[in-house]
Design an enzyme around this catalytic site. Sequence first.
Site, PDB file in Angstrom:
ATOM      1  N   LEU A 113       0.876  -1.128   0.087  1.00 36.22           N
ATOM      2  CA  LEU A 113      -0.110   0.088   0.059  1.00 36.22           C
ATOM      3  C   LEU A 113       0.890   1.321   0.137  1.00 36.22           C
ATOM      4  O   LEU A 113       1.586   1.304   0.996  1.00 36.22           O
ATOM      5  CB  LEU A 113      -0.856  -0.015   1.407  1.00 36.22           C
ATOM      6  CG  LEU A 113      -1.527  -1.353   1.360  1.00 36.22           C
ATOM      7  CD1 LEU A 113      -2.994  -1.177   2.783  1.00 36.22           C
ATOM      8  CD2 LEU A 113      -2.365  -1.752   0.136  1.00 36.22           C
ATOM      9  N   ARG A 143      56.502  34.407 -20.789  1.00 34.20           N
ATOM     10  CA  ARG A 143      56.489  35.678 -19.895  1.00 34.20           C
ATOM     11  C   ARG A 143      57.325  36.626 -20.308  1.00 34.20           C
ATOM     12  O   ARG A 143      58.507  36.498 -20.999  1.00 34.20           O
ATOM     13  CB  ARG A 143      56.833  35.024 -18.428  1.00 34.20           C
ATOM     14  CG  ARG A 143      58.231  34.461 -18.331  1.00 34.20           C
ATOM     15  CD  ARG A 143      58.356  33.677 -17.108  1.00 34.20           C
ATOM     16  NE  ARG A 143      60.011  33.408 -16.755  1.00 34.20           N
ATOM     17  CZ  ARG A 143      60.326  32.389 -16.233  1.00 34.20           C
ATOM     18  NH1 ARG A 143      59.560  31.463 -15.883  1.00 34.20           N
ATOM     19  NH2 ARG A 143      61.630  32.273 -16.270  1.00 34.20           N
ATOM     20  N   GLN A 182      -5.552   3.594  -6.855  1.00 35.93           N
ATOM     21  CA  GLN A 182      -6.321   3.951  -6.014  1.00 35.93           C
ATOM     22  C   GLN A 182      -6.445   5.803  -6.256  1.00 35.93           C
ATOM     23  O   GLN A 182      -5.892   6.431  -5.752  1.00 35.93           O
ATOM     24  CB  GLN A 182      -6.010   3.875  -4.561  1.00 35.93           C
ATOM     25  CG  GLN A 182      -7.087   3.805  -3.415  1.00 35.93           C
ATOM     26  CD  GLN A 182      -6.695   3.804  -1.986  1.00 35.93           C
ATOM     27  OE1 GLN A 182      -5.493   3.712  -1.700  1.00 35.93           O
ATOM     28  NE2 GLN A 182      -7.620   3.474  -1.339  1.00 35.93           N
ATOM     29  N   GLY A 189      -9.174   4.553   2.505  1.00 27.92           N
ATOM     30  CA  GLY A 189      -8.808   3.334   3.575  1.00 27.92           C
ATOM     31  C   GLY A 189      -8.103   2.248   3.062  1.00 27.92           C
ATOM     32  O   GLY A 189      -7.926   2.087   1.819  1.00 27.92           O
ATOM     33  N   ALA A 195      -0.356   4.342  -1.535  1.00 26.06           N
ATOM     34  CA  ALA A 195      -0.941   5.550  -2.416  1.00 26.06           C
ATOM     35  C   ALA A 195      -1.313   6.618  -1.311  1.00 26.06           C
ATOM     36  O   ALA A 195      -1.847   7.812  -1.885  1.00 26.06           O
ATOM     37  CB  ALA A 195      -2.508   4.941  -2.665  1.00 26.06           C
ATOM     38  N   ARG A 255       1.907  14.659   6.894  1.00 21.26           N
ATOM     39  CA  ARG A 255       2.838  14.898   8.173  1.00 21.26           C
ATOM     40  C   ARG A 255       4.378  15.107   7.794  1.00 21.26           C
ATOM     41  O   ARG A 255       5.044  15.879   8.256  1.00 21.26           O
ATOM     42  CB  ARG A 255       2.790  14.087   9.253  1.00 21.26           C
ATOM     43  CG  ARG A 255       1.736  14.370  10.145  1.00 21.26           C
ATOM     44  CD  ARG A 255       1.456  13.387  11.248  1.00 21.26           C
ATOM     45  NE  ARG A 255       1.219  12.075  10.834  1.00 21.26           N
ATOM     46  CZ  ARG A 255       1.029  10.925  11.731  1.00 21.26           C
ATOM     47  NH1 ARG A 255       1.799  11.063  12.946  1.00 21.26           N
ATOM     48  NH2 ARG A 255       0.901   9.950  11.353  1.00 21.26           N
ATOM     49  N   ASP A 284       5.474   2.372   3.777  1.00 20.66           N
ATOM     50  CA  ASP A 284       6.089   3.332   4.674  1.00 20.66           C
ATOM     51  C   ASP A 284       6.927   2.746   5.772  1.00 20.66           C
ATOM     52  O   ASP A 284       7.152   3.275   6.870  1.00 20.66           O
ATOM     53  CB  ASP A 284       5.427   4.530   4.991  1.00 20.66           C
ATOM     54  CG  ASP A 284       4.293   3.981   5.634  1.00 20.66           C
ATOM     55  OD1 ASP A 284       4.112   2.732   6.214  1.00 20.66           O
ATOM     56  OD2 ASP A 284       3.360   4.756   6.494  1.00 20.66           O
TER      57      ASP A 284
END
Length: 457
Positions: free
Chosen positions: A9, A438, A73, A78, A11, A16, A102
């Site tokens: 899951l 130089r 989804q 839910g 989605a 937060r 997660d």
Amino acid sequence: MEELVSVILAAGLGKRMKSKYPKVVHKVCGKPMVKWVVEASKKAGSKEVIVVVGHGREMVEEVLGDEVKYAYQKVQLGTGHAVMMAEEFLPLEGMVLILTGDTPLITSDTLRKLVEYHISEGNDVTILSSIFDDPTGYGRIIRDESGNVVKIVEEKDASEEEKRVKEINSGMYVVDIAKLRAALKEITNDNAQGEYYLTDAVEIIRNMGGKIGAVVGESEEIIGVNSRVQLSVAEKVMRRRINEKHMENGVTIIDPDSTYIDAEVEIGRDTVILPGTILQGKTKIGEDCEIGPNSRIVDSTIGNGCSVTYSVVLSSSVGNNVKIGPFAHIRPESVIKNNVKIGDFVEIKKSVIDEGSKVPHLTYVGDAELGKNVNMGCGSITVNYDGKQKHKTIIGDNVFVGCNVNLVAPVKIGNNAYIAAGSTITEDVPEGALAIARSRQTNKEGWVEERIKKGRL
């Protein structure tokens, strides 16, 4: 064994996190959270992985590519609703491992034990639970007097007595697919949040006569990441695991708490990692190296016997027995070959430094090819940019470049040539030549005394 597939899951918005990116693509030790979960499920024996995406689906799909299947989804209603979206991808029978994207700390060993327990007990649902001293925010596992799992109750719907339960639901399950299909048809959104809870499916299966069990896992592994603070906690745990793995494989890490190594980094035995070192991406370090202190290496290969001190190496290749630093910067697409010295305050950009060459200090080498055994004097510069385009400097073998020399590209320096200190070279230098560019020195004797007499000093 019955066929095992996984549904992850992923989605959710992750409000937060306060981020424009989906929560599950935030990285832990260089790897997106959801990728840790996908890899754990595959190592646990899952034949196929279905990831439920929603918010920021394109970014999740970009991270995982075609190694998984995707269910969409559109509206997040839910966890039960999320699994409904994946139902069409499930086989008709077998087991499904339901995970959350997660929880990057979950290990394949724990998932394997969960599946084995499910099979050995003949369960229809097996929940991965854990005991938390502070279970705030988690659903609770409710058992009867005999210890059997009765139901899972979400915290928002829990009574005061149920909130005192310390055994929590991790949100990870093994479920019989046929039973799951039947239960998904029965769940409703009649709850405080108006959502379809997957936990209700567990209770429905029990009421259908199904057998429910739970395995108590390590609390560390099931920590869900919902904020930047929790992300830092997961990072710290994963960093400890990675560092310990390298130490067990023969790498010395002087201070693991101040050493940051990404998941895909490889390090050879007898290499010493000093404090403040950051190794990122797909970096590979050889054997017998000393890295650090306070060095950063990203997506680079470092050979055997090298030292990198107070320096940065980005997307480059470094050979064997190379000394880099202190305070050197190796920019992307550089190739540093064997037995080279890159000293203090040196910047190398998109250049090849061949074997035995030395760039000891205070030098910029950009868009250049240095041959073997070249010496770049202090303050020498390859002047590669004309304000519009970059140009190349090619230096042959055994060339000596004096201090404070400007090599204005495009320019070629032949083998065995010498460049006098202080020169600005704008034309090719033949093999074996001494180039001097130089002004001739003029000494004006008595100049100071004369200026004093005239009151000008």
